[in-house]
Motif scaffolding. Structure first.
Motif, mmCIF file in Angstrom:
data_model
loop_
_atom_site.group_PDB
_atom_site.id
_atom_site.type_symbol
_atom_site.label_atom_id
_atom_site.label_comp_id
_atom_site.label_asym_id
_atom_site.label_seq_id
_atom_site.Cartn_x
_atom_site.Cartn_y
_atom_site.Cartn_z
ATOM 1 N N LYS A 144 -8.349 -14.397 14.277
ATOM 2 C CA LYS A 144 -9.483 -13.368 14.056
ATOM 3 C C LYS A 144 -8.761 -12.244 14.291
ATOM 4 C CE LYS A 144 -13.398 -11.903 16.887
ATOM 5 N NZ LYS A 144 -13.702 -11.944 18.130
ATOM 6 N N SER A 145 -7.838 -11.803 15.266
ATOM 7 C CA SER A 145 -7.319 -10.539 15.263
ATOM 8 C C SER A 145 -6.522 -10.125 14.236
ATOM 9 C CB SER A 145 -6.252 -10.724 16.766
ATOM 10 O OG SER A 145 -5.498 -9.499 16.903
ATOM 11 N N GLN A 146 -5.691 -11.217 13.393
ATOM 12 C CA GLN A 146 -5.036 -10.857 12.269
ATOM 13 C C GLN A 146 -5.911 -10.307 11.365
ATOM 14 O OE1 GLN A 146 -2.618 -14.515 11.457
ATOM 15 N NE2 GLN A 146 -1.373 -14.048 13.515
ATOM 16 N N MET A 147 -6.964 -11.010 11.166
ATOM 17 C CA MET A 147 -7.926 -10.848 10.180
ATOM 18 C C MET A 147 -8.600 -9.414 10.188
ATOM 19 S SD MET A 147 -10.255 -14.287 9.576
ATOM 20 C CE MET A 147 -9.484 -15.805 9.179
ATOM 21 N N LEU A 148 -9.013 -9.216 11.586
ATOM 22 C CA LEU A 148 -9.609 -7.706 11.571
ATOM 23 C C LEU A 148 -8.556 -6.720 11.402
ATOM 24 C CD1 LEU A 148 -11.683 -8.275 14.900
ATOM 25 C CD2 LEU A 148 -12.478 -7.988 12.357
ATOM 26 N N HIS A 149 -7.365 -6.828 11.816
ATOM 27 C CA HIS A 149 -6.315 -6.072 11.555
ATOM 28 C C HIS A 149 -6.006 -5.886 10.194
ATOM 29 C CE1 HIS A 149 -2.679 -3.739 12.649
ATOM 30 N NE2 HIS A 149 -2.056 -4.153 11.797
ATOM 31 N N GLN A 150 -5.903 -6.777 9.470
ATOM 32 C CA GLN A 150 -5.731 -6.856 7.934
ATOM 33 C C GLN A 150 -6.910 -6.026 7.283
ATOM 34 O OE1 GLN A 150 -4.670 -10.497 6.024
ATOM 35 N NE2 GLN A 150 -4.764 -9.511 4.137
ATOM 36 N N GLN A 151 -8.075 -6.538 7.628
ATOM 37 C CA GLN A 151 -9.228 -5.919 6.895
ATOM 38 C C GLN A 151 -9.237 -4.275 7.349
ATOM 39 O OE1 GLN A 151 -11.506 -6.719 4.895
ATOM 40 N NE2 GLN A 151 -11.766 -9.007 5.175
ATOM 41 N N LYS A 152 -9.123 -3.821 8.505
ATOM 42 C CA LYS A 152 -8.989 -2.329 8.792
ATOM 43 C C LYS A 152 -7.890 -1.635 8.222
ATOM 44 C CE LYS A 152 -11.193 -3.001 13.543
ATOM 45 N NZ LYS A 152 -11.009 -2.828 14.880
ATOM 46 N N GLN A 153 -6.656 -2.175 8.053
ATOM 47 C CA GLN A 153 -5.667 -1.620 7.181
ATOM 48 C C GLN A 153 -6.243 -1.628 5.858
ATOM 49 O OE1 GLN A 153 -2.364 -4.118 7.772
ATOM 50 N NE2 GLN A 153 -1.259 -2.748 9.289
ATOM 51 N N ASP A 154 -6.622 -2.584 5.193
ATOM 52 C CA ASP A 154 -7.371 -2.497 3.851
ATOM 53 C C ASP A 154 -8.465 -1.474 3.562
ATOM 54 O OD1 ASP A 154 -5.685 -4.548 3.178
ATOM 55 O OD2 ASP A 154 -7.135 -6.239 3.078
ATOM 56 N N LEU A 155 -9.309 -1.194 4.640
ATOM 57 C CA LEU A 155 -10.273 -0.347 4.741
ATOM 58 C C LEU A 155 -9.686 0.980 4.726
ATOM 59 C CD1 LEU A 155 -13.444 0.062 4.715
ATOM 60 C CD2 LEU A 155 -13.381 0.118 7.132
ATOM 61 N N GLU A 156 -8.605 1.251 5.720
ATOM 62 C CA GLU A 156 -8.001 2.665 6.085
ATOM 63 C C GLU A 156 -7.455 3.186 4.538
ATOM 64 O OE1 GLU A 156 -5.540 2.429 9.231
ATOM 65 O OE2 GLU A 156 -7.095 2.312 10.895
ATOM 66 N N LYS A 157 -6.500 2.343 3.923
ATOM 67 C CA LYS A 157 -5.908 2.256 2.666
ATOM 68 C C LYS A 157 -6.865 3.071 1.476
ATOM 69 C CE LYS A 157 -2.656 0.554 -0.675
ATOM 70 N NZ LYS A 157 -3.454 0.831 -1.607
ATOM 71 N N ALA A 158 -7.995 2.230 1.447
ATOM 72 C CA ALA A 158 -9.128 2.366 0.524
ATOM 73 C C ALA A 158 -9.731 3.995 1.073
ATOM 74 C CB ALA A 158 -10.361 1.288 0.359
ATOM 75 N N SER A 159 -10.015 4.081 2.005
ATOM 76 C CA SER A 159 -10.446 5.377 2.411
ATOM 77 C C SER A 159 -9.447 6.450 2.131
ATOM 78 C CB SER A 159 -10.848 5.481 3.969
ATOM 79 O OG SER A 159 -11.171 6.788 4.516
ATOM 80 N N LEU A 160 -8.280 6.232 2.119
ATOM 81 C CA LEU A 160 -7.131 7.240 2.018
ATOM 82 C C LEU A 160 -7.140 7.376 0.364
ATOM 83 C CD1 LEU A 160 -4.874 9.139 2.829
ATOM 84 C CD2 LEU A 160 -3.234 7.055 2.789
ATOM 85 N N ASP A 161 -7.262 6.429 -0.293
ATOM 86 C CA ASP A 161 -7.351 6.024 -1.808
ATOM 87 C C ASP A 161 -8.463 7.300 -2.163
ATOM 88 O OD1 ASP A 161 -5.109 5.023 -1.801
ATOM 89 O OD2 ASP A 161 -6.066 3.197 -2.133
ATOM 90 N N ALA A 162 -9.631 7.015 -1.583
ATOM 91 C CA ALA A 162 -10.621 7.769 -2.073
ATOM 92 C C ALA A 162 -10.697 8.991 -1.741
ATOM 93 C CB ALA A 162 -12.232 7.094 -1.247
ATOM 94 N N SER A 163 -9.853 9.706 -0.605
ATOM 95 C CA SER A 163 -9.794 10.956 -0.280
ATOM 96 C C SER A 163 -9.042 11.571 -1.279
ATOM 97 C CB SER A 163 -9.593 10.901 1.061
ATOM 98 O OG SER A 163 -9.236 12.133 1.483
ATOM 99 N N GLN A 164 -7.813 11.052 -1.413
ATOM 100 C CA GLN A 164 -6.854 11.540 -2.392
ATOM 101 C C GLN A 164 -7.135 11.578 -4.066
ATOM 102 O OE1 GLN A 164 -3.531 8.951 -2.050
ATOM 103 N NE2 GLN A 164 -2.753 9.983 -0.163
ATOM 104 N N ALA A 165 -8.546 10.669 -4.114
ATOM 105 C CA ALA A 165 -8.908 10.808 -5.302
ATOM 106 C C ALA A 165 -9.820 12.171 -5.503
ATOM 107 C CB ALA A 165 -9.680 9.436 -5.722
ATOM 108 N N TYR A 166 -10.599 12.380 -4.436
ATOM 109 C CA TYR A 166 -11.488 13.286 -4.220
ATOM 110 C C TYR A 166 -10.765 14.660 -4.517
ATOM 111 C CZ TYR A 166 -15.092 16.447 -2.823
ATOM 112 O OH TYR A 166 -16.139 17.510 -2.599
ATOM 113 N N PHE A 167 -9.798 14.672 -3.794
ATOM 114 C CA PHE A 167 -8.920 16.015 -3.913
ATOM 115 C C PHE A 167 -8.157 16.123 -5.042
ATOM 116 C CE2 PHE A 167 -10.140 15.875 0.665
ATOM 117 C CZ PHE A 167 -11.177 17.088 0.636
ATOM 118 N N GLY A 168 -7.803 14.985 -5.849
ATOM 119 C CA GLY A 168 -7.019 15.301 -7.021
ATOM 120 C C GLY A 168 -5.464 15.010 -6.709
ATOM 121 N N THR A 169 -5.032 14.621 -5.582
ATOM 122 C CA THR A 169 -3.717 14.284 -5.259
ATOM 123 C C THR A 169 -3.310 12.980 -5.230
ATOM 124 O OG1 THR A 169 -4.385 13.868 -2.723
ATOM 125 C CG2 THR A 169 -3.988 16.255 -3.530
#
Length: 418
Positions: A144-169
């Motif tokens: 369970k801890s590994q799953m949550l850790h992996q999901q949060k990492q994926d969510l953080e990466k997706a959030s970073l991608d969306a933020s960079q796409a918004y600012f064109g970087t």
């Protein structure tokens, strides 16, 4: 003419106390017989119980009767023999008694083990369930801890991608669209991925909440098994919650492509409440308490049988009593031995051998008393009185003394008349 002093002594306080003591000792000896029988029956029941799990019941019953009979008979026989008198006979009696006691204690041990270890066995099974479920739940929590850790990492990466796409970087944006701020097609693409990851994390957290609820129910059921009377219903619910947890974890892990810990195969309710089945495996988990209880019954049976010393098949007739008293008076060497018993030498004295004295009658009496259990052979040349011979001799001596006193009184009366 009777002597008044004799009458006073026979009705005095000392005489009364002696009669009470004699009666009390006699009652104890008589009461010993049913006690020995009851102890033998008790030991026989436990022996039969253990033996019947290995062989046919009716054969176990026959062997049990034989074992208990040997214990009582050999204990009685040991009280009437000395090892110096006949070493081979003494050895065979002791060996037979040892084998019978070993068999009785061995198979009685199973019954006392079942009684004494039943609660311990229940606790051990409950602890085994707790240990198995704890190990499995610990593995689930790691997954369970590994799953949550992996999901949060994926969510953080997706959030970073969306933020960079918004600012064109974002590094995937072409050179002509670099540094253009706004909600363009790149942002919408990565924002959709971010929303999907966020929704997946929320679904997973909700699934984990359901899993946590089942785990709490499982632990509650496990605690109730130790206090409730309706164990079957609680155990059924416990297995159901365990299966729900296993199913839920399998679905979550398969969706994430992760490996799961092996789920232990729990015992069924029949196995959980199963009584102790006698087997020689019980000796591996040796219980001193059960062994002491099994040995104690046979120890008291042997001790009381030995102290009973009731080996005579029947009392002597009046003629036999007269013959015994007269022939025993012909022996001349008596002493008190280390057993506090009256011991006499049955061999001819040197003078009798020189006179070629025929001791057939008195040796016949010795053989009669040995066979009846009134005498016990100490060695090749001596015998000792058994406790049941003293009252007979005392009665005869009392009669002889009374007859002598009457004769003396009659003689004195005739002299006074003259």
């Amino acid at each position: 003419m009777t002597n008044p002093s004799i009458k006073i002594r026979s009705t005095g306080l000392g005489y009364f106390i002696n009669r009470i003591q004699t009666l009390f000792v006699s009652m104890l000896r008589i009461w010993t017989i049913p006690i020995v029988l009851m102890l033998s029956l008790s030991s026989g029941f436990t022996t039969y119980y253990g033996l019947s799990h290995f062989i046919t019941p009716w054969i176990a019953l026959v062997i049990t009767v034989a074992i208990q009979s040997i214990i009582v008979i050999c204990s009685l026989e040991m009280a009437g023999i000395h090892w110096k008198a006949n070493r081979m006979r003494y050895f065979t009696v002791v060996a037979s008694l040892a084998v019978a006691i070993a068999a009785s204690v061995t198979f009685s041990y199973f019954k006392f083990y079942e009684i004494s270890e039943q609660e311990t066995l229940h606790i051990n099974r409950l602890n085994e369930l707790r240990q198995q479920t704890k190990s499995y739940l610990d593995g689930i929590l790691q997954v369970k801890s590994q799953m949550l850790h992996q999901q949060k990492q994926d969510l953080e990466k997706a959030s970073l991608d969306a933020s960079q796409a918004y600012f064109g970087t974002h590094n995937q944006i072409g050179p002509g669209y670099k540094n253009q701020v706004g909600e363009g097609p790149f942002w919408r693409h990565y924002n959709q991925i971010y929303q999907e990851k966020k929704q997946a994390l929320q679904q997973q957290e909700q699934a984990f909440q359901t899993l946590d609820s089942n785990i709490r129910l499982l632990q509650s059921n496990l605690n109730q098994l130790d206090v409730t009377n309706d164990k079957e219903a609680i155990y059924t619910q416990f297995l159901k919650n365990y299966q729900d947890i296993q199913l839920g974890v399998n679905q979550l892990a398969s969706s994430m492509g992760m490996s799961l810990p092996d789920a232990p195969l729990l015992m069924t309710y029949k196995q959980f409440v199963e009584e102790v089945k006698p087997s020689f495996a019980m000796w591996r988990g040796f219980s001193w308490f059960a062994f002491a209880c099994a040995a104690m019954v046979d120890f008291f049976t042997v001790l009381l049988s030995y102290r009973l010393e009731f080996t005579a098949p029947g009392p002597l007739t009046i003629q036999e009593e007269e013959l015994v008293f007269e022939c025993l008076r012909q022996f001349t060497e008596f002493r008190i031995n280390e057993n506090d018993e009256l011991e006499m030498v049955i061999e001819k004295s040197d003078l009798e051998k020189a006179r070629r004295y025929s001791d057939w009658s008195r040796m016949f009496v010795v053989g009669l008393l040995l066979s009846r259990g009134f005498l016990r052979k100490v060695d090749d040349r001596t015998v000792e009185f058994a406790p049941n011979l003293y009252p007979l001799i005392a009665e005869k001596m009392s009669d002889k003394i009374a007859a002598l006193k009457q004769k003396a009184a009659a003689a004195a009366g005739s002299v006074s008349h003259e």
